[in-house]
Design a protein around this motif. Structure first.
Motif, PDB file in Angstrom:
ATOM      1  N   ASP A  32       8.284  -1.975   2.122  1.00  0.00           N
ATOM      2  CA  ASP A  32       7.869  -0.773   2.844  1.00  0.00           C
ATOM      3  C   ASP A  32       9.061   0.084   3.258  1.00  0.00           C
ATOM      4  N   LYS A  33      10.207  -0.539   3.523  1.00  0.00           N
ATOM      5  CA  LYS A  33      11.409   0.227   3.869  1.00  0.00           C
ATOM      6  C   LYS A  33      11.881   1.012   2.645  1.00  0.00           C
ATOM      7  N   ILE A  34      11.822   0.386   1.492  1.00  0.00           N
ATOM      8  CA  ILE A  34      12.200   1.082   0.260  1.00  0.00           C
ATOM      9  C   ILE A  34      11.179   2.173  -0.065  1.00  0.00           C
ATOM     10  N   ALA A  35       9.916   1.896   0.215  1.00  0.00           N
ATOM     11  CA  ALA A  35       8.878   2.912  -0.003  1.00  0.00           C
ATOM     12  C   ALA A  35       9.136   4.125   0.886  1.00  0.00           C
ATOM     13  N   GLU A  36       9.601   3.878   2.106  1.00  0.00           N
ATOM     14  CA  GLU A  36       9.930   4.978   3.015  1.00  0.00           C
ATOM     15  C   GLU A  36      11.091   5.802   2.460  1.00  0.00           C
ATOM     16  N   LEU A  37      12.080   5.126   1.900  1.00  0.00           N
ATOM     17  CA  LEU A  37      13.206   5.816   1.272  1.00  0.00           C
ATOM     18  C   LEU A  37      12.721   6.734   0.153  1.00  0.00           C
ATOM     19  N   SER A  66       0.827  -1.208   0.000  1.00  0.00           N
ATOM     20  CA  SER A  66       0.000   0.000   0.000  1.00  0.00           C
ATOM     21  C   SER A  66       0.863   1.261   0.000  1.00  0.00           C
ATOM     22  N   LYS A  67       1.990   1.233   0.713  1.00  0.00           N
ATOM     23  CA  LYS A  67       2.876   2.398   0.752  1.00  0.00           C
ATOM     24  C   LYS A  67       3.505   2.656  -0.613  1.00  0.00           C
ATOM     25  N   MET A  68       3.797   1.593  -1.337  1.00  0.00           N
ATOM     26  CA  MET A  68       4.378   1.751  -2.668  1.00  0.00           C
ATOM     27  C   MET A  68       3.353   2.335  -3.634  1.00  0.00           C
ATOM     28  N   GLN A 126      12.199  -3.124  -7.923  1.00  0.00           N
ATOM     29  CA  GLN A 126      13.528  -3.598  -8.307  1.00  0.00           C
ATOM     30  C   GLN A 126      14.541  -3.371  -7.186  1.00  0.00           C
ATOM     31  N   ILE A 127      14.511  -2.192  -6.576  1.00  0.00           N
ATOM     32  CA  ILE A 127      15.452  -1.880  -5.500  1.00  0.00           C
ATOM     33  C   ILE A 127      15.200  -2.781  -4.291  1.00  0.00           C
ATOM     34  N   ALA A 128      13.929  -3.035  -4.000  1.00  0.00           N
ATOM     35  CA  ALA A 128      13.596  -3.924  -2.879  1.00  0.00           C
ATOM     36  C   ALA A 128      14.155  -5.325  -3.132  1.00  0.00           C
ATOM     37  N   ASN A 129      13.997  -5.811  -4.354  1.00  0.00           N
ATOM     38  CA  ASN A 129      14.506  -7.143  -4.699  1.00  0.00           C
ATOM     39  C   ASN A 129      16.027  -7.193  -4.655  1.00  0.00           C
TER      40      ASN A 129
END
Length: 289
Positions: free
Chosen positions: A187-192, A114-116, A177-180
């Protein structure tokens, strides 16, 4: 007693057009594979029905085709979808007046959170509404963004510029892609992305080199290790998002107006329903007596 019943019937008939008007700003998009399969469509509608108090029959609906998804995403993701691969579906309700709330069916959507979705929607000027995303089968959720954006277009009645759709799609794809690649949670990448985007918008930057510095600083603050190429990819995505903001003025204005109208209509409908319930209770008291 007959007069009371007649009054109730007349009141119900009079309320019908008011109720229909109140469902403006309420839209559903179906992936074409799901739409053409009664079992799939029934499953999706069941999920939607359990996450809204609106009558799904009153929603404005549209089918999202593979060609539409490919037109936006092909050059970004490198993937080409067939007509039997578009499963994801989305519901949008603009009467939600507390910012944006996104419900993702995590039993089916296994990559995008949801954050993404919220980050991608912000890139198109969308920060309001109630969104539900689901699929009848397991899916990454990447192509579902096309359906979510289409739902907003239907609900608002105004198209989102193609370049803005592509920028949002690029951002979502880069996030996954960055999360993978990093092994960090989505969600951590979405926060970034969210924190970097806020700073980029604050400084009104469009230069990828300047944005890259912000990305690296935010990543370090979150203890996320990025390669130089990963930082550059994020910077490029955020730069493209910034560059399309000028094209979104009309859509943002129409979205604001549609959201206000839907919220006001919902408030009026709630008052009418409360009055109608009181009226019914009054009538039933005669039968009880």
């Amino acid at each position: 007693m007959k007069r009371l019943l007649l009054a109730l019937i007349i009141l119900t008939i009079c309320l019908s057009p008011i109720y229909s008007a109140s469902t403006s700003g309420f839209a559903i998009t179906y992936g074409e594979t799901t739409y053409n399969n009664p079992t799939y469509k029934s499953s999706v509608n069941s999920y939607f029905g359990s996450h809204t108090d609106k009558n799904l029959n009153n929603a404005n609906t549209k089918v999202v085709t593979a060609s539409q998804v490919n037109q936006i995403a092909k050059n970004i993701t490198g993937r080409t979808y067939n007509s039997n691969q578009i499963f994801s579906c989305a519901l949008v309700d603009l009467s939600y007046s507390q910012g944006i709330k996104i419900i993702v069916d995590t039993s089916k959507i296994n990559t995008v959170t949801s954050k993404m979705y919220a980050n991608a929607l912000k890139s198109t000027g969308i920060e309001n509404g109630y969104v539900v995303v689901t699929s009848p089968v397991s899916a990454t959720g990447e192509s579902a963004l096309t359906g979510v954006l289409e739902s907003y277009e239907v609900a608002v009645g105004t198209p989102i510029p193609e370049e803005a759709k592509k920028a949002a799609t690029e951002e979502l794809y880069t996030e996954t892609q960055i999360a993978n690649q990093t092994g960090q949670s989505p969600d951590k990448i979405a926060e970034l992305f969210d924190k970097a985007k806020q700073e980029v918008q604050k400084q009104n930057l469009q230069d990828p080199a300047q944005i890259k510095v912000i990305v690296i600083n935010v990543a370090n603050s979150l203890n996320i290790n990025l390669s130089d190429q990963q930082a550059q990819d994020i910077a490029n995505a955020l730069a493209n998002s910034q560059k399309v903001q000028g094209s979104l003025t009309d859509f943002k204005n129409q979205l604001q107006a549609a959201t206000q109208q839907a919220s006001q209509s919902q408030g009026i409908l709630d008052q009418i329903q409360n009055y109608l319930q009181s009226f019914i209770d009054y009538i039933m008291s005669f039968f009880g007596g």
